[in-house]
Design an enzyme around this catalytic site. Structure first.
Site, PDB file in Angstrom:
ATOM      1  N   ASP A 130     -59.661 -26.552 123.801  1.00 27.35           N
ATOM      2  CA  ASP A 130     -58.347 -26.683 123.181  1.00 27.35           C
ATOM      3  C   ASP A 130     -58.196 -28.145 122.723  1.00 27.35           C
ATOM      4  O   ASP A 130     -59.168 -28.743 122.275  1.00 27.35           O
ATOM      5  CB  ASP A 130     -57.240 -26.215 124.135  1.00 27.35           C
ATOM      6  CG  ASP A 130     -56.008 -25.722 123.382  1.00 27.35           C
ATOM      7  OD1 ASP A 130     -56.166 -24.895 122.469  1.00 27.35           O
ATOM      8  OD2 ASP A 130     -54.892 -26.148 123.726  1.00 27.35           O
ATOM      9  N   ASP A 181     -64.105 -23.559 123.538  1.00 26.67           N
ATOM     10  CA  ASP A 181     -63.695 -24.938 123.256  1.00 26.67           C
ATOM     11  C   ASP A 181     -62.760 -25.408 124.360  1.00 26.67           C
ATOM     12  O   ASP A 181     -62.357 -24.638 125.232  1.00 26.67           O
ATOM     13  CB  ASP A 181     -62.980 -25.010 121.903  1.00 26.67           C
ATOM     14  CG  ASP A 181     -61.727 -24.138 121.889  1.00 26.67           C
ATOM     15  OD1 ASP A 181     -60.657 -24.637 122.267  1.00 26.67           O
ATOM     16  OD2 ASP A 181     -61.824 -22.941 121.541  1.00 26.67           O
TER      17      ASP A 181
END
Length: 291
Positions: A211, A209
């Site tokens: 973040d 991802d």
């Protein structure tokens, strides 16, 4: 020259290695408490591996409760010569998208609730962490990840956070300003303990991802992570197979294997026998060599 025994610390999404031949789960006791799970020991292309799921099978353990001392001690007791950590990480850089594999070469340790050393009162030691990973193992792991079909970045700074919560947007932005590239919850104190145990260590981060620094309402969600973890895990397994095929049959010595020669500072007559007994695997080599 010696034979390899590679310890694999599997992160989120990686709980077994299907390619291991004659694989068996083996329980290993340590004086630091129980490791995260039994070790899955077997061979790939003739290379011996000892696999340890860092969070336990079924992902039972949150990051703070992973007993990193027991994990490293167990791998040392199992005869491991080197450790490759495979870890889920969040990206702090636009150019490191989900699915990318990042071979870490530096750490910033922001954990605070974990036991970070095998040493303490009764035997003090200071190992250098200036260069916290093994460049040889990191290079082979990077090449193996490319062989496995991953897009690979070589060299990155890993911010180790305590967790289990994800970052605030302010924290994520701060870590970017510090020059960090990826963020995770398990790389420390694992790398420090591997160094104290004189085990060459490398970490391959699997980006799941971005973040939460990008704004626009984006945030980290477990459901999205799980989907990316599944895709990354297949590549990670192929990475380990490619690593086994790429390693030379005989293992050259590493300077990391002798770091304790200049790290122990407590005088022999002032050392605590109880602590020495607990260090029977971690630093048997250097203690046996001293009077």
């Amino acid at each position: 020259m010696s034979e390899w025994t590679i310890g694999i610390l599997g992160g989120s999404g990686l709980y077994a290695i299907d390619a291991l031949e004659e694989a068996q789960w083996v329980a290993v006791d340590t004086p630091w408490g129980p490791p995260s799970d039994e070790l899955l020991i077997g061979r790939i292309h003739g290379i011996k591996f000892a696999f340890l799921p860092r969070h336990g099978r079924g992902h039972r353990l949150p990051p703070t409760d992973v007993n990193a001392r027991a994990n490293i001690d167990a791998l040392k007791r199992a005869g491991c010569t080197d450790i490759l950590a495979v870890s889920a990480v969040g990206s702090l850089r636009e150019e490191l998208p989900p699915g990318r594999f990042v071979v870490v070469d530096q750490f910033i340790d922001r954990t605070f609730a974990r036991d970070k050393s095998f040493f303490g009162p009764g035997l003090v030691a200071h190992v250098s962490m200036a260069d916290p990973v093994c460049p040889r193992l990191s290079a082979v792991a990077a090449a193996a990840a490319e062989t496995a079909g991953a897009d690979v970045t070589r060299g990155a700074t890993y911010l180790a956070m305590e967790g289990p919560q994800f970052s605030t947007r302010a924290e994520s932005g701060l870590y970017r300003a510090w020059g960090c590239d990826v963020i995770g919850m398990t790389g420390m104190p694992e790398a420090k303990l591997a160094r104290e145990a004189e085990l060459p260590y490398a970490l391959v981060g699997m980006v799941t991802d971005y973040d939460c620094w990008r704004g626009g309402g984006e945030e980290v969600e477990v459901s999205a992570l799980i989907a990316q973890l599944s895709a990354n895990a297949g590549t990670a397994k192929r990475l380990i197979e490619a690593l086994a095929e790429a390693l030379p049959r005989e293992r050259p010595a590493s300077p990391i294997e002798t770091v304790l020669d200049t790290a122990l500072i407590t005088a022999p007559d002032a050392r605590d026998p109880a602590l020495l007994a607990k260090l029977d695997a971690v630093c048997r080599r250097v203690l046996d060599a001293q009077p």
